[in-house]
Design an enzyme around this catalytic site. Structure first.
Site, PDB file in Angstrom:
ATOM      1  N   GLY A 233       7.488   3.758 -14.018  1.00  0.00           N
ATOM      2  CA  GLY A 233       6.529   4.813 -13.778  1.00  0.00           C
ATOM      3  C   GLY A 233       6.371   5.404 -12.156  1.00  0.00           C
ATOM      4  O   GLY A 233       6.477   6.560 -12.036  1.00  0.00           O
ATOM      5  N   PHE A 234       6.254   4.309 -11.298  1.00  0.00           N
ATOM      6  CA  PHE A 234       6.100   4.537  -9.810  1.00  0.00           C
ATOM      7  C   PHE A 234       5.059   5.586  -9.484  1.00  0.00           C
ATOM      8  O   PHE A 234       5.201   6.303  -8.350  1.00  0.00           O
ATOM      9  CB  PHE A 234       7.549   4.888  -9.263  1.00  0.00           C
ATOM     10  CG  PHE A 234       8.676   4.122  -9.919  1.00  0.00           C
ATOM     11  CD1 PHE A 234       8.611   2.695  -9.501  1.00  0.00           C
ATOM     12  CD2 PHE A 234       9.838   4.374 -10.494  1.00  0.00           C
ATOM     13  CE1 PHE A 234       9.703   1.824  -9.758  1.00  0.00           C
ATOM     14  CE2 PHE A 234      10.728   3.753 -10.950  1.00  0.00           C
ATOM     15  CZ  PHE A 234      10.728   2.333 -10.593  1.00  0.00           C
ATOM     16  N   GLY A 503      -2.951  -3.755 -10.137  1.00  0.00           N
ATOM     17  CA  GLY A 503      -3.131  -4.427 -11.615  1.00  0.00           C
ATOM     18  C   GLY A 503      -3.488  -5.817 -11.744  1.00  0.00           C
ATOM     19  O   GLY A 503      -4.402  -6.122 -12.459  1.00  0.00           O
ATOM     20  N   ILE A 585       0.896 -15.730  -4.041  1.00  0.00           N
ATOM     21  CA  ILE A 585       2.019 -15.146  -5.025  1.00  0.00           C
ATOM     22  C   ILE A 585       1.992 -15.946  -6.324  1.00  0.00           C
ATOM     23  O   ILE A 585       2.076 -17.099  -6.476  1.00  0.00           O
ATOM     24  CB  ILE A 585       3.567 -15.217  -4.392  1.00  0.00           C
ATOM     25  CG1 ILE A 585       3.478 -14.316  -3.101  1.00  0.00           C
ATOM     26  CG2 ILE A 585       4.623 -15.001  -5.314  1.00  0.00           C
ATOM     27  CD1 ILE A 585       3.372 -12.877  -3.228  1.00  0.00           C
ATOM     28  N   ASN A 587       3.373 -15.387  -9.337  1.00  0.00           N
ATOM     29  CA  ASN A 587       4.838 -15.590 -10.172  1.00  0.00           C
ATOM     30  C   ASN A 587       5.895 -15.271  -9.202  1.00  0.00           C
ATOM     31  O   ASN A 587       6.029 -14.255  -8.877  1.00  0.00           O
ATOM     32  CB  ASN A 587       4.806 -14.762 -11.511  1.00  0.00           C
ATOM     33  CG  ASN A 587       5.958 -15.153 -12.280  1.00  0.00           C
ATOM     34  OD1 ASN A 587       7.048 -15.446 -11.762  1.00  0.00           O
ATOM     35  ND2 ASN A 587       5.972 -14.986 -13.457  1.00  0.00           N
ATOM     36  N   THR A 590       8.869 -12.962 -10.627  1.00  0.00           N
ATOM     37  CA  THR A 590       8.793 -11.413 -10.942  1.00  0.00           C
ATOM     38  C   THR A 590       8.082 -10.804  -9.719  1.00  0.00           C
ATOM     39  O   THR A 590       8.430  -9.790  -9.563  1.00  0.00           O
ATOM     40  CB  THR A 590       7.469 -11.257 -12.141  1.00  0.00           C
ATOM     41  OG1 THR A 590       6.333 -12.064 -11.704  1.00  0.00           O
ATOM     42  CG2 THR A 590       8.116 -11.614 -13.479  1.00  0.00           C
ATOM     43  N   GLY A 658      -1.812  -6.793  -3.861  1.00  0.00           N
ATOM     44  CA  GLY A 658      -0.927  -6.344  -4.551  1.00  0.00           C
ATOM     45  C   GLY A 658       0.575  -6.452  -3.945  1.00  0.00           C
ATOM     46  O   GLY A 658       0.777  -6.681  -2.602  1.00  0.00           O
ATOM     47  N   GLU A 661       4.075  -2.312  -4.272  1.00  0.00           N
ATOM     48  CA  GLU A 661       4.544  -1.091  -3.383  1.00  0.00           C
ATOM     49  C   GLU A 661       4.835  -1.394  -1.955  1.00  0.00           C
ATOM     50  O   GLU A 661       5.631  -0.582  -1.207  1.00  0.00           O
ATOM     51  CB  GLU A 661       3.405  -0.138  -3.319  1.00  0.00           C
ATOM     52  CG  GLU A 661       3.132   0.551  -4.661  1.00  0.00           C
ATOM     53  CD  GLU A 661       1.963   1.366  -5.017  1.00  0.00           C
ATOM     54  OE1 GLU A 661       1.676   2.603  -4.887  1.00  0.00           O
ATOM     55  OE2 GLU A 661       0.766   0.630  -5.377  1.00  0.00           O
TER      56      GLU A 661
END
Ligand code: MOS
Length: 703
Positions: A233-234, A503, A585, A587, A590, A658, A661
């Protein structure tokens, strides 16, 4: 299973990975409900004006066509909060590519053929799609995207700059950019009486449900929006986009389930784009390299129907100490499609300019660019005066320099030949704010010893489904394989969108709280659990979104090595290395994907991605993947992401910042700075395509 397999930070495998690689994961257009039909939009071929007449006779005679919706016959929507969703409601054309009809047919091919048969007459007016620094329509907005003040000033920046011992005054340009997720925007909508069920390719089904409920005048509990798997989606799927509104309208009119897949070429005009930004950066410093003045002034465009201001001067409020500062945005409404979010809106273009200017200042001072940044570390956030909750930019720069082998770099700018090529290296810093939104979640302990966690999170390819299970397992103190997560459906507990790199912090906080409560409940429970199990829920409204006394940001450093071919003008990135300080961090597998994904997008921004507004037609000329070049595997060499684990108690219960980004922020500057180091030529306009590189090279160098 050992404890380390459940701990936060473990490289847990993506839970839906097998479904995705075997093709069984279903995306929004792949819900083949019985009776499903297809729709294809007709879009405006003028940039400003109105539809005078629209003739659908021939389209309606075309084989397989069921109906054609236009502004004359489409269902009336309630007033939209977002004007880009008020489609087929009136004859106005605010920009080229605006939807003016929708052809519904038995097959995709029939819908497309029908759309080609729609005849439109326009009342065209003169349009203006050209952004310039001196545009008379420019104004300073009250707020830029993200709610940041449009203008901030401290001290006397003009005077301080004028009297600075060493000065850089440079203009940079970042062109319009397009999100182009792998999965184009798509929705399948179905009405069941007064109930609307939609499979949408979206970053947040809770918000799409609210939007559709409002537009179609329904209570929210009569709308279900499913976004189980999303192919990227970005930002372009951050909120509802016109395709989902069109699908719901067509389904209501025809009584059939309708799928709308936006053709790739329609995306640039319909789903938002990164607005072009014109930057003027002025840096003044004393002889020792301490900044005395920092001015970052940005001019950008928006559409006639919506004010969206790319907040590109905002990172300059965070990065470096300077007693005198001005950071300001000017915006020009033009007859262009509405811009919107694209990965690190504000930071991505803003840090290209600021971090290029810092490199220019380092050259002017004869200082190492790593050391220049370290010398200008602020004690508190320069704009707000707040203490940083944690800031390890210096550590990122030092660790990156060590891993990259920066000490061996020739401190002088190029040209630096290596055989037939010029080779150089560059550095730039990265920053991205910590954003958190309230969410709700439930956690249930089942009598068989398993757990179910429910939260309307969205996994747009990030690994959210997986990391939320890790958060839950950690809070419950149970092995990871005993936790199941249900996400991607608006009937689940409401949650925020997958945007602003928020998220994991937002959903994870609610999950952590629900699981912590459940664990306490289980500790008090004796004997076998009753059949439905034991449930606990959490709502972080008022907690997760509370104002912090701290300035909270993730930081990072990017290092790039490039080779420039002076015959072809081609720039190849040989190595890209990022070091990040982003809290804990959660995970490692990912997270690495998120970082290198962002860096790859930054490489695209530096070298290949760029769009231009055609002044004559008011159209983005690069509107498909043949013309808009995203990096492919061959463009992406050794990319390494590392991180410094931070212990920051001011974030969320997991201690995370986060990571979606920050990888794109500053990457283009690091590459541009490396090109300068290789060639001795400063390029201030992206992307660094061969034509531009060749044009900039002095004639003695071009062979
Ligand atoms: Mo991202 S641009 O916040 O979806």
């Amino acid at each position: 299973m050992s404890d380390t397999d459940t701990a936060l930070g473990a490289p847990a495998e993506r839970r839906e990975g097998r479904e995705k690689v075997t093709g069984t994961a279903r995306y929004a257009a792949e819900h083949t409900v019985p009776g499903r039909v297809h729709a294809w939009p007709v879009t405006a071929a003028i940039a400003c004006g109105a539809v005078r007449a629209i003739d659908t006779t021939e389209a309606l005679r075309s084989a397989g066509v069921i109906t054609v919706l236009t502004h004359e016959n489409a269902p009336r929507l309630a007033d939209a909060d977002d004007p880009t969703l008020a489609v087929l409601q009136n004859s106005r054309v605010p920009h080229r590519g605006w939807p003016i009809a929708l052809v519904v047919a038995e097959t995709l091919e029939a819908a497309r053929a029908g759309a080609a048969a729609v005849r439109v007459e326009y009342e065209a007016q003169d349009h203006d799609v050209t952004l310039t620094d001196s545009h008379p329509g420019a104004y300073v907005p009250e707020e830029a995207n993200g709610g940041y003040p449009g203008h901030r000033e401290r001290g006397a920046p003009e005077g301080a700059f004028a009297s600075a011992a060493v000065r850089v005054d440079a203009a940079y340009r970042v062109p319009p950019l397009h999100n182009h997720p792998m999965e184009p925007h798509a929705a399948t909508a179905q009405w069941d009486g007064h109930r609307l069920v939609v499979h949408d390719s979206s970053q947040g089904a809770t918000a799409v449900r609210a939007t559709l409920a409002a537009l179609f005048r329904l209570p929210e509990d009569q709308v279900t929006v499913v976004a189980e798997h999303v192919g990227g989606g970005f930002g372009s799927k951050g909120t509802a986009r016109p395709h989902v509104v069109l699908a719901a309208m067509a389904a209501r009119r025809t009584g059939r389930p309708v799928t709308v897949v936006l053709p790739r070429r329609f995306l640039p005009a319909l789903v938002g784009h990164r607005a072009p930004t014109l930057h003027r950066v002025r840096l003044g410093a004393d002889e020792q390299g301490s900044l005395t003045a920092l001015l970052h002034e940005v001019t950008t465009h928006t559409s006639r129907i919506k004010e969206f201001v790319e907040q590109a001067a905002v990172p300059a409020r965070v990065m470096y100490a300077s007693p005198h500062s001005r950071t300001t945005h000017r915006v020009v409404p033009l007859d262009v499609p509405s811009p919107s979010w694209m990965r690190a809106p504000g930071e991505a273009p803003g840090m290209f300019a600021l971090e290029s200017a810092m490199d220019e200042l380092a050259v002017a001072l004869g200082t190492d660019p790593v050391e220049l940044r370290i010398a200008n570390e602020p004690d508190t956030e320069p704009d707000s005066g707040k203490p940083f909750s944690s800031r390890h930019l210096v550590e990122c720069l030092r660790e990156g320099a060590r891993r990259f082998g920066w000490a061996h770099r020739d401190p002088h700018p190029g040209p630096h030949s290596s055989g037939p090529l010029l080779v150089g290296s560059g550095v730039a810093a990265a920053v991205y704010p910590v954003l958190i939104q309230p969410s709700t979640a439930t956690a249930r302990a089942l009598p068989n010893g398993n757990f179910t966690v429910r939260v309307n999170a969205t996994d747009i390819g990030t690994g959210a489904r997986t990391v939320l299970a890790q958060v839950a397992a950690d809070a419950l103190g149970v092995p990871l394989d005993r936790v199941r997560t249900e996400i991607g459906n608006s009937d689940l507990p409401s949650a925020s969108l997958a945007g602003g790199s928020s998220g994991t912090a937002s959903w994870g906080w609610a999950v952590h709280e629900a699981c912590t409560r459940l664990r306490a409940g289980l500790a008090e429970h004796t004997g076998q659990l009753p059949e439905p199990g034991l449930t606990a829920s959490a709502d972080t409204a008022g907690t997760a979104d509370a104002d912090s006394d701290y300035a909270r940001h993730a930081f990072g450093a990017h290092f790039a090595e490039v080779a420039v071919d002076t015959v072809t003008g081609e720039v190849r990135v040989r190595r890209l290395l990022g070091v990040y300080a982003a809290g804990h961090i959660l995970n490692s597998r990912t997270a690495r994907s998120q970082f290198i994904g962002g860096m790859t997008m930054g490489l695209g921004m530096a070298l290949t991605e760029g769009s231009t507004m055609d002044a004559a037609f008011g159209d983005f000329t690069e509107s498909d993947l043949a013309a808009y070049h995203v990096p492919v595997h061959a463009d992406v060499p050794a990319v390494e992401a590392h991180w410094i684990d931070e212990d920051d108690p001011h974030l969320n219960p997991m201690g995370s910042k986060g990571i979606g980004e920050i990888g794109i922020v500053g990457t283009a500057a690091a590459i541009g700075n490396a090109v300068h180091h290789a060639t001795g030529v400063r390029y201030r306009e992206l992307p660094l395509t061969p034509d531009r590189v060749l044009t900039g090279l002095p004639s003695f160098m071009a062979r």
